[in-house]
Design an enzyme around this catalytic site. Structure first.
Site, short mmCIF file in Angstrom:
data_model
loop_
_atom_site.label_atom_id
_atom_site.label_comp_id
_atom_site.label_asym_id
_atom_site.label_seq_id
_atom_site.Cartn_x
_atom_site.Cartn_y
_atom_site.Cartn_z
N ASP A 172 -2.86 -1.38 9.74
CA ASP A 172 -2.99 -1.42 8.28
C ASP A 172 -3.53 -2.75 7.77
O ASP A 172 -3.76 -2.90 6.56
CB ASP A 172 -1.62 -1.20 7.62
CG ASP A 172 -1.05 0.18 7.88
OD1 ASP A 172 -1.83 1.10 8.19
OD2 ASP A 172 0.18 0.33 7.76
N LYS A 197 0.85 -1.21 0.00
CA LYS A 197 0.00 0.00 0.00
C LYS A 197 0.87 1.24 0.00
O LYS A 197 2.03 1.20 0.44
CB LYS A 197 -0.95 0.03 1.20
CG LYS A 197 -0.29 0.12 2.60
CD LYS A 197 0.03 1.53 3.08
CE LYS A 197 0.73 1.49 4.43
NZ LYS A 197 1.66 2.57 4.68
O1 C5P Z 1 -0.70 -0.95 14.19
P1 C5P Z 1 0.73 -1.24 13.96
O2 C5P Z 1 1.19 -2.50 14.67
O3 C5P Z 1 1.16 -1.23 12.55
O4 C5P Z 1 1.51 -0.07 14.66
C1 C5P Z 1 2.90 -0.12 14.91
C2 C5P Z 1 3.27 1.06 15.80
O5 C5P Z 1 3.13 2.27 15.07
C3 C5P Z 1 2.41 1.24 17.03
O6 C5P Z 1 2.87 0.47 18.10
C4 C5P Z 1 2.55 2.73 17.30
O7 C5P Z 1 3.80 2.99 17.91
C5 C5P Z 1 2.64 3.32 15.89
N1 C5P Z 1 1.31 3.75 15.42
C6 C5P Z 1 0.75 4.88 15.95
N2 C5P Z 1 -0.49 5.30 15.53
C7 C5P Z 1 -1.15 4.64 14.55
C8 C5P Z 1 -0.58 3.48 13.97
C9 C5P Z 1 0.66 3.06 14.42
O8 C5P Z 1 1.33 5.51 16.84
N3 C5P Z 1 -2.32 5.09 14.16
#
Ligand code: C5P
Length: 310
Positions: free
Chosen positions: A147, A20
């Site tokens: 995502d 993406k």
């Molecule tokens: O959701 P995902 O595991 O991809 O997120 C990885 C990290 O990215 C989270 O632990 C957080 O630190 C950061 N993140 C965030 N806000 C979001 C998505 C991700 O702070 N909306």
């Protein structure tokens, strides 16, 4: 054509899931749960990981392709977590062999890990013949990462909340992207952390609506889309990897309609005028030594899809 599936179990399932890019990523405040509120417009592009799931004596994972050595092979692997979550949800034993062939840059800001998780969810559902409704798969996806629901969904969609709440958007036309890869990879939490640090001494984060991006997509106007691209994580990614600035400038000088760090980076995305321009842009970027590799990818494309079942 997707293979016709039945509720009966299978022995081996192959799933393809796309990368993406974020056409708009506006990041708000840090929430008490450690995530940031955001508004994003995702587009799935034609660069894929392939995940093969087979019945096995125990849950194992193997990985090949560019950057495979950076992918964890333990329980933190997102595809492994997806198998375990789907097994717990459906009451299956979760004994699956997972093989991932990477085509999406690893730690590149293109949702490669999320693609693998989405592929594993769809693949387990077919392997076990559990035929889960779409909403249930999306709910599991949201537990695995912000995502992952989009990696299931594909196309072009608006993401809100922490990115996991999706709304369909009206998008006309196909877009020719050139993705420029850089070595090293950037950790998503580190980039969000750098943004928080930068904001300690600047204005607080406000979530902006993607009006211009949505208008450009409605019209199917690549030039307007190129002008409207936005990523609030870009200054943080540039602070952590300053060499990306030269890469962005080079692509703009080569006539890209838009140039932006993809997600948390370090992959940089360039919007080309059309296919022939994308070919020329990719060749010039590769020749100038400003990135480690280039890939061309058109979007939008569908989300995680089964390509083979046995
Ligand atoms: O959701 P995902 O595991 O991809 O997120 C990885 C990290 O990215 C989270 O632990 C957080 O630190 C950061 N993140 C965030 N806000 C979001 C998505 C991700 O702070 N909306």
């Amino acid at each position: 054509m997707e293979p016709v599936l039945s509720r009966r179990p299978h022995d081996r399932v192959t799933v393809r899931a796309p990368a993406k890019v974020n056409l708009h990523l506006s990041v708000g405040q840090l929430r008490p749960d450690g995530f940031h509120d955001l508004t994003t417009v995702y587009q799935a592009v034609g660069l894929y990981d392939e995940v093969v799931l087979t019945r096995a004596a125990e849950l194992t994972v193997t990985v090949d392709g560019p950057g495979a050595e950076q992918v964890p092979l333990d329980a933190t692997n997102l595809a492994v977590r997806a198998v375990s979550l789907a097994a717990a949800h459906t009451g299956q034993d979760g004994r699956v062999g997972v093989h991932i062939s990477k085509g999406i840059p690893v730690a590149g800001g293109c949702a490669g890990g999320s693609a693998d998780a989405a592929a594993a969810l769809v693949g387990c559902d077919a392997l076990w013949g559990t035929a889960l409704p779409k909403e249930e798969l999306s709910g599991l996806a949201a537990q695995l990462g912000s995502d992952v629901p989009f990696s299931l969904h594909g196309g072009t969609a608006l993401g809100t909340g922490r990115g996991e709440q999706l709304t369909e958007v009206l998008a006309r036309g196909d877009y020719s992207w050139v993705l420029a890869l850089s070595s090293g990879g950037l950790s998503t939490p580190a980039v969000y952390g750098e943004l928080d640090r930068q904001r300690e001494s600047g204005p607080v984060g406000i979530v902006h609506t993607p009006d211009e991006v949505l208008a450009a997509l409605r019209k199917g106007d690549p030039a307007a889309l190129g002008r409207a691209l936005r990523n609030d994580l870009q200054p943080a990614a540039l602070a952590l990897q300053p060499s990306l600035r030269r890469l962005l400038d080079t692509g703009r000088d080569l006539g890209a309609l838009g140039a932006l760090v993809s997600g948390s980076g370090p992959t940089v995305m360039f919007l080309a005028r059309e296919d022939a321009h994308a070919v020329a842009l990719a060749a010039s970027l590769a020749g100038q030594g400003v990135c480690t590799a280039v890939r061309r990818a058109d979007g939008p494309v569908p989300g995680a899809r089964i390509t083979e079942v046995h």
